[in-house]
Every structure is written in structure tokens, then in C-alpha cells.
Design a protein around this motif. Structure first.
Motif, mmCIF file in Angstrom:
data_model
loop_
_atom_site.group_PDB
_atom_site.id
_atom_site.type_symbol
_atom_site.label_atom_id
_atom_site.label_comp_id
_atom_site.label_asym_id
_atom_site.label_seq_id
_atom_site.Cartn_x
_atom_site.Cartn_y
_atom_site.Cartn_z
ATOM 1 N N UNK A 1 -44.873 74.210 14.471
ATOM 2 C CA UNK A 1 -44.071 74.603 13.316
ATOM 3 C C UNK A 1 -44.723 75.796 12.614
ATOM 4 N N UNK A 2 -43.987 76.883 12.422
ATOM 5 C CA UNK A 2 -44.555 78.055 11.753
ATOM 6 C C UNK A 2 -44.728 77.866 10.245
ATOM 7 N N UNK A 3 -44.192 76.773 9.715
ATOM 8 C CA UNK A 3 -44.279 76.521 8.283
ATOM 9 C C UNK A 3 -45.465 75.627 7.947
ATOM 10 N N UNK B 1 -32.033 76.402 20.395
ATOM 11 C CA UNK B 1 -32.168 77.040 19.087
ATOM 12 C C UNK B 1 -33.489 77.826 18.987
ATOM 13 N N UNK B 2 -33.702 78.390 17.814
ATOM 14 C CA UNK B 2 -34.941 79.120 17.553
ATOM 15 C C UNK B 2 -36.071 78.211 17.086
ATOM 16 N N UNK B 3 -35.898 76.903 17.144
ATOM 17 C CA UNK B 3 -37.010 76.012 16.832
ATOM 18 C C UNK B 3 -38.078 76.188 17.908
ATOM 19 N N UNK B 4 -39.332 76.189 17.483
ATOM 20 C CA UNK B 4 -40.435 76.530 18.388
ATOM 21 C C UNK B 4 -40.520 75.618 19.616
ATOM 22 N N UNK B 5 -40.267 74.335 19.446
ATOM 23 C CA UNK B 5 -40.338 73.420 20.589
ATOM 24 C C UNK B 5 -39.297 73.780 21.643
ATOM 25 N N UNK C 1 -42.632 71.798 16.370
ATOM 26 C CA UNK C 1 -41.398 71.993 15.616
ATOM 27 C C UNK C 1 -40.191 71.589 16.460
ATOM 28 N N UNK C 2 -39.959 70.293 16.515
ATOM 29 C CA UNK C 2 -38.789 69.738 17.191
ATOM 30 C C UNK C 2 -37.650 69.647 16.177
ATOM 31 N N UNK D 1 -39.261 65.443 9.182
ATOM 32 C CA UNK D 1 -40.695 65.259 8.967
ATOM 33 C C UNK D 1 -41.452 66.380 8.263
ATOM 34 N N UNK D 2 -41.040 67.616 8.402
ATOM 35 C CA UNK D 2 -41.846 68.726 7.895
ATOM 36 C C UNK D 2 -42.043 68.606 6.376
#
Length: 142
Positions: free
Chosen positions: A35-37, A18-22, A43-44, A51-52
């Protein structure tokens, strides 16, 4: 179409693509797994769904829907569950990514119960894709 694209993103998460950073970092597509947020954690999939801190209210709404589906699932199967029983993080991740477990031996379960389980899984998938849409983390790219 939107639900289909988000459903595809959910499948990509299951596959680690996926486009998740991890996941991007794992495949050397980005140099930063954070995590970009919230900018504080990797960002798993677990971070994104469990968690975020940026998604607390959305997560509570998602988990409420999942919890209600689990109760209906147990009612459909005739299973007594202790009131107030909570789900483990692993259970929640499994339900977010895959839905409720299907009964392997369908000869022991009526077709109406199998139908209820399918309907509950549709509700969960709809809630998960709604969460994904509202986080705006998977906006379509041009």
C-alpha cells in the motif's frame, strides 16, 4: 464524468485489473504490492476498503451508508433483522463491490420493491465512488 471513471475503476477491481498495487503486482506491472499510503500491508481490494488505517473515517462513513441501505433493503423485503446485527467482512466486500443482492424470483416481489432495491444499490455505488474519490487513490492520470 468523475463518477463514471470511478465506476470504471470499481469494475476493474472486480476483474482484478485496477490500479491497486496487489493487482498491478499480480500482472507484473509493478515490483511492489504494498500500500502506497500505509506502506505496511499488501494493497488488496480488501485492504483498501476494509483495513487501511489511513481511511478509517472515510470507511466509517461508507459503512454507515451501507448499513442504512441494508436496513431499508430488509424493510422493503419484509425481513425482520435482529437489532445490532453486524455484517461479516465477506458480506461487506460483496456489498462494496456489487451492492445488495437482487431477488432472483421477481414474481415473488413487487415491482416497487425491485425499484427500491435498485435505488438502494445506486446509493451504495454512489457512496463507494465517493469513498474512492476522497481517498484520492484513483486520481485521473494525464
Amino acid at each position: 464524468i468523475l463518477n463514471t471513471k470511478l465506476g470504471a475503476s470499481l469494475v476493474q477491481m472486480r476483474l482484478g485489473l485496477s490500479r491497486l498495487k496487489d493487482q498491478l503486482f499480480t500482472h507484473c506491472i509493478t515490483d511492489n504490492p504494498f500500500c502506497p499510503v500505509c506502506l505496511s500491508c499488501v494493497e488488496s481490494v480488501t485492504h483498501y476498503f476494509l483495513d487501511c488505517n489511513a481511511y478509517i473515517n472515510l470507511r466509517l462513513a461508507l459503512f454507515s451508508i451501507i448499513d442504512n441501505a441494508v436496513k431499508e433493503y430488509h424493510i422493503a423485503l419484509g425481513v425482520n433483522v435482529v437489532q445490532g446485527t453486524s455484517h461479516s467482512r465477506l458480506d461487506m466486500m460483496h456489498m462494496v463491490l456489487y451492492g445488495l443482492p437482487f431477488v432472483r424470483d421477481k414474481s415473488r416481489v413487487s415491482s416497487s420493491k425491485v425499484s427500491v432495491i435498485k435505488d438502494l444499490n445506486k446509493i451504495i455505488q454512489s457512496a463507494v465512488t465517493d469513498y474512492m474519490y476522497k481517498t484520492q487513490r484513483f486520481k485521473p492520470t494525464i
